[in-house]
Structure formats: structure tokens, C-alpha cells
Design a protein around this motif. Structure first.
Motif, mmCIF file in Angstrom:
data_model
loop_
_atom_site.group_PDB
_atom_site.id
_atom_site.type_symbol
_atom_site.label_atom_id
_atom_site.label_comp_id
_atom_site.label_asym_id
_atom_site.label_seq_id
_atom_site.Cartn_x
_atom_site.Cartn_y
_atom_site.Cartn_z
ATOM 1 N N GLU A 105 0.937 -1.298 -0.028
ATOM 2 C CA GLU A 105 -0.052 0.032 -0.045
ATOM 3 C C GLU A 105 1.041 1.208 -0.104
ATOM 4 O OE1 GLU A 105 -3.583 1.033 1.170
ATOM 5 O OE2 GLU A 105 -4.377 -1.217 0.810
ATOM 6 N N VAL A 106 0.639 2.069 -1.052
ATOM 7 C CA VAL A 106 1.277 3.354 -0.856
ATOM 8 C C VAL A 106 0.083 4.555 -1.192
ATOM 9 C CG1 VAL A 106 2.910 4.813 -2.306
ATOM 10 C CG2 VAL A 106 3.344 2.315 -2.205
ATOM 11 N N GLU A 107 -0.139 5.252 -0.205
ATOM 12 C CA GLU A 107 -1.039 6.414 -0.052
ATOM 13 C C GLU A 107 -2.222 6.007 -0.563
ATOM 14 O OE1 GLU A 107 0.818 9.419 -2.730
ATOM 15 O OE2 GLU A 107 2.459 9.882 -1.413
ATOM 16 N N GLY A 108 -2.793 4.822 -0.097
ATOM 17 C CA GLY A 108 -4.034 4.490 -0.098
ATOM 18 C C GLY A 108 -4.497 3.658 -1.365
ATOM 19 N N ALA A 109 -3.110 3.140 -2.237
ATOM 20 C CA ALA A 109 -3.267 2.647 -3.511
ATOM 21 C C ALA A 109 -2.432 1.334 -3.443
ATOM 22 C CB ALA A 109 -3.086 3.543 -4.673
ATOM 23 N N ARG A 110 -2.742 0.471 -4.243
ATOM 24 C CA ARG A 110 -1.866 -0.729 -4.148
ATOM 25 C C ARG A 110 -0.723 -0.566 -5.091
ATOM 26 N NH1 ARG A 110 -4.869 -6.531 -3.053
ATOM 27 N NH2 ARG A 110 -5.605 -6.115 -1.108
ATOM 28 N N LYS A 111 0.383 -0.835 -4.833
ATOM 29 C CA LYS A 111 1.664 -0.724 -5.723
ATOM 30 C C LYS A 111 2.339 -2.230 -5.957
ATOM 31 C CE LYS A 111 5.935 1.728 -6.957
ATOM 32 N NZ LYS A 111 7.000 2.756 -6.459
ATOM 33 N N LEU A 112 2.493 -2.382 -7.317
ATOM 34 C CA LEU A 112 3.037 -3.908 -7.688
ATOM 35 C C LEU A 112 4.409 -4.012 -7.230
ATOM 36 C CD1 LEU A 112 2.314 -6.654 -8.867
ATOM 37 C CD2 LEU A 112 2.903 -5.777 -11.012
ATOM 38 N N VAL A 113 4.824 -5.022 -6.559
ATOM 39 C CA VAL A 113 6.010 -5.211 -5.990
ATOM 40 C C VAL A 113 7.107 -6.099 -6.916
ATOM 41 C CG1 VAL A 113 7.753 -5.630 -4.046
ATOM 42 C CG2 VAL A 113 5.825 -4.159 -3.368
ATOM 43 N N ALA A 114 6.159 -7.198 -7.166
ATOM 44 C CA ALA A 114 6.842 -8.467 -7.828
ATOM 45 C C ALA A 114 5.586 -9.199 -8.315
ATOM 46 C CB ALA A 114 7.769 -9.117 -6.922
ATOM 47 N N THR A 115 6.101 -10.012 -9.453
ATOM 48 C CA THR A 115 5.072 -11.094 -9.876
ATOM 49 C C THR A 115 6.178 -12.309 -9.769
ATOM 50 O OG1 THR A 115 5.491 -10.521 -12.120
ATOM 51 C CG2 THR A 115 3.736 -9.332 -11.261
ATOM 52 N N ALA A 116 5.305 -13.482 -9.677
ATOM 53 C CA ALA A 116 6.247 -14.706 -9.622
ATOM 54 C C ALA A 116 5.360 -15.774 -10.240
ATOM 55 C CB ALA A 116 6.850 -14.882 -8.361
ATOM 56 N N LYS A 117 6.156 -16.782 -10.447
ATOM 57 C CA LYS A 117 5.152 -18.134 -10.891
ATOM 58 C C LYS A 117 6.240 -19.197 -10.485
ATOM 59 C CE LYS A 117 5.802 -19.637 -15.030
ATOM 60 N NZ LYS A 117 5.739 -20.775 -16.315
ATOM 61 N N THR A 118 5.615 -20.373 -9.791
ATOM 62 C CA THR A 118 6.286 -21.647 -9.623
ATOM 63 C C THR A 118 5.735 -22.553 -10.148
ATOM 64 O OG1 THR A 118 5.072 -21.661 -7.277
ATOM 65 C CG2 THR A 118 7.527 -20.542 -7.250
ATOM 66 N N GLY A 119 6.462 -23.461 -10.391
ATOM 67 C CA GLY A 119 6.024 -24.975 -11.264
ATOM 68 C C GLY A 119 5.961 -25.911 -10.195
ATOM 69 N N MET A 120 4.889 -26.365 -9.807
ATOM 70 C CA MET A 120 4.604 -27.393 -8.562
ATOM 71 C C MET A 120 4.585 -28.700 -9.138
ATOM 72 S SD MET A 120 5.133 -25.240 -6.276
ATOM 73 C CE MET A 120 5.187 -26.361 -4.972
ATOM 74 N N ILE A 121 5.249 -29.790 -8.785
ATOM 75 C CA ILE A 121 5.123 -31.014 -9.209
ATOM 76 C C ILE A 121 4.619 -32.130 -8.058
ATOM 77 C CG2 ILE A 121 6.235 -33.349 -10.166
ATOM 78 C CD1 ILE A 121 5.959 -30.915 -12.078
ATOM 79 N N CYS A 122 3.657 -32.774 -8.356
ATOM 80 C CA CYS A 122 3.144 -33.889 -7.221
ATOM 81 C C CYS A 122 4.371 -35.008 -7.110
ATOM 82 C CB CYS A 122 1.923 -34.298 -7.396
ATOM 83 S SG CYS A 122 0.618 -33.217 -7.325
ATOM 84 N N PHE A 123 4.680 -35.350 -5.872
ATOM 85 C CA PHE A 123 5.516 -36.318 -5.649
ATOM 86 C C PHE A 123 5.220 -37.270 -4.455
ATOM 87 C CE2 PHE A 123 9.971 -37.768 -4.130
ATOM 88 C CZ PHE A 123 10.606 -37.728 -5.447
ATOM 89 N N ASN A 124 5.510 -38.435 -4.799
ATOM 90 C CA ASN A 124 5.560 -39.412 -3.524
ATOM 91 C C ASN A 124 6.751 -39.894 -3.102
ATOM 92 O OD1 ASN A 124 5.353 -42.078 -2.091
ATOM 93 N ND2 ASN A 124 3.382 -42.571 -3.285
ATOM 94 N N TYR A 125 7.027 -39.404 -1.941
ATOM 95 C CA TYR A 125 8.212 -39.352 -1.220
ATOM 96 C C TYR A 125 8.448 -41.122 -0.704
ATOM 97 C CZ TYR A 125 9.794 -34.700 -0.523
ATOM 98 O OH TYR A 125 10.091 -33.222 -1.161
ATOM 99 N N ASP A 126 7.527 -41.703 -0.713
ATOM 100 C CA ASP A 126 7.724 -43.234 -0.300
ATOM 101 C C ASP A 126 8.298 -44.015 -1.622
ATOM 102 O OD1 ASP A 126 6.754 -42.811 2.278
ATOM 103 O OD2 ASP A 126 4.670 -43.534 1.490
#
Length: 143
Positions: A105-126
Motif C-alpha cells: 500500500e502506498v498512499e491508499g493505493a496498491r503498488k506492484l512489488v513483484a510477480t512470480a510463478k512456481t511450477g509445482m510437481i506432485c511427488f510420492n516420497y515413499d
């Protein structure tokens, strides 16, 4: 040099506020890129917890982050708060993308700081093998 361009989804299903700690600040006097990655992790954990999940417990499978991309937009400073929004999209048989929008928040408005993306993979640890995305988890993550 080509720059990373992250196209955010139109809708984010979850939002949380994360305070900037003094330990997040680097020698440049602002939040370091490593701390931004840690904030993404915190936002992801809160998103999963909100749905009754964790990275080690997602309808019988676990999650592994396969990749990450971060696009830095503005500085963050000690004492500020980050509004972290998360959305799950682009589901495949074994994974999906999590998108993040970090704002302040900057002076009552939202300011974008960062965008990101993570690739998530399902995994069976056993079995130490990649696993299919559970249908119920995919449904809840996208709701």
C-alpha cells in the motif's frame, strides 16, 4: 538480454499479508531477492493451509517446486507489509503453476512489488517418484 515476462491470471483466489522483517533487508537497504523468494514460500504455505493442505500433505501426495520465475517491480523496505495473492492454474497430469502477485500500500493505493510463478510437481516420497495431481486437490486449488 531477454527479460522474464510473467502474465498473471485475471483472478486470484487467495490473499494474505506478510510483514517485512529486518532480516529481509539487504546491504542495499531494501528487501533482498532471496527474501522475496522466502515470501513466496510463506504465501504458498498459507495458501495451502487455507485449503487444509501442506507441501507434504496434498490428498496423499507431496509437492516439489520444479522451477521459479520472479519479476521485480518495486522496492520493499523494513516495516512495510506485502499483500501476497496466490492463484493455481495450468494443471497437467502431474503438476500445476502457482502465480503470485506481491503488492504494498502506498498512499491508499496498491503498488506492484513483484510477480512470480512456481511450477509445482506432485511427488510420492515413499516411492521417490512423480505422482498424479489428485482430482480433489486440483478442484480445491482452483476454487
Amino acid at each position: 538480454m531477454a527479460r522474464i515476462k510473467i502474465e498473471l491470471p485475471a483472478n486470484f483466489t487467495f490473499s494474505t499479508t506478510i510483514p517485512v522483517r529486518i532480516t529481509d533487508v539487504n546491504y542495499g537497504g531494501h528487501v533482498g531477492n532471496d527474501s522475496i523468494l522466502s515470501m513466496l514460500h510463506e504465501a504458498r504455505m498459507r495458501f495451502l493451509k487455507h485449503l487444509g493442505y501442506s507441501e507434504l500433505s496434498l490428498e496423499g501426495v507431496s509437492l516439489i517446486m520444479a522451477d521459479v520465475a520472479i519479476e521485480f517491480k518495486a522496492e520493499l523496505f523494513y516495516g512495510e507489509e506485502v499483500i501476497a495473492s496466490v492463484a493455481a492454474t495450468e494443471f497437467s497430469k502431474v503438476g500445476f503453476e502457482l502465480y503470485y502477485k506481491l503488492e504494498k500500500e502506498v498512499e491508499g493505493a496498491r503498488k506492484l512489488v513483484a510477480t512470480a510463478k512456481t511450477g509445482m510437481i506432485c511427488f510420492n516420497y515413499d516411492t521417490r517418484k512423480v505422482a498424479a495431481v489428485p482430482a480433489l486437490a486440483a478442484e480445491k486449488l482452483q476454487a
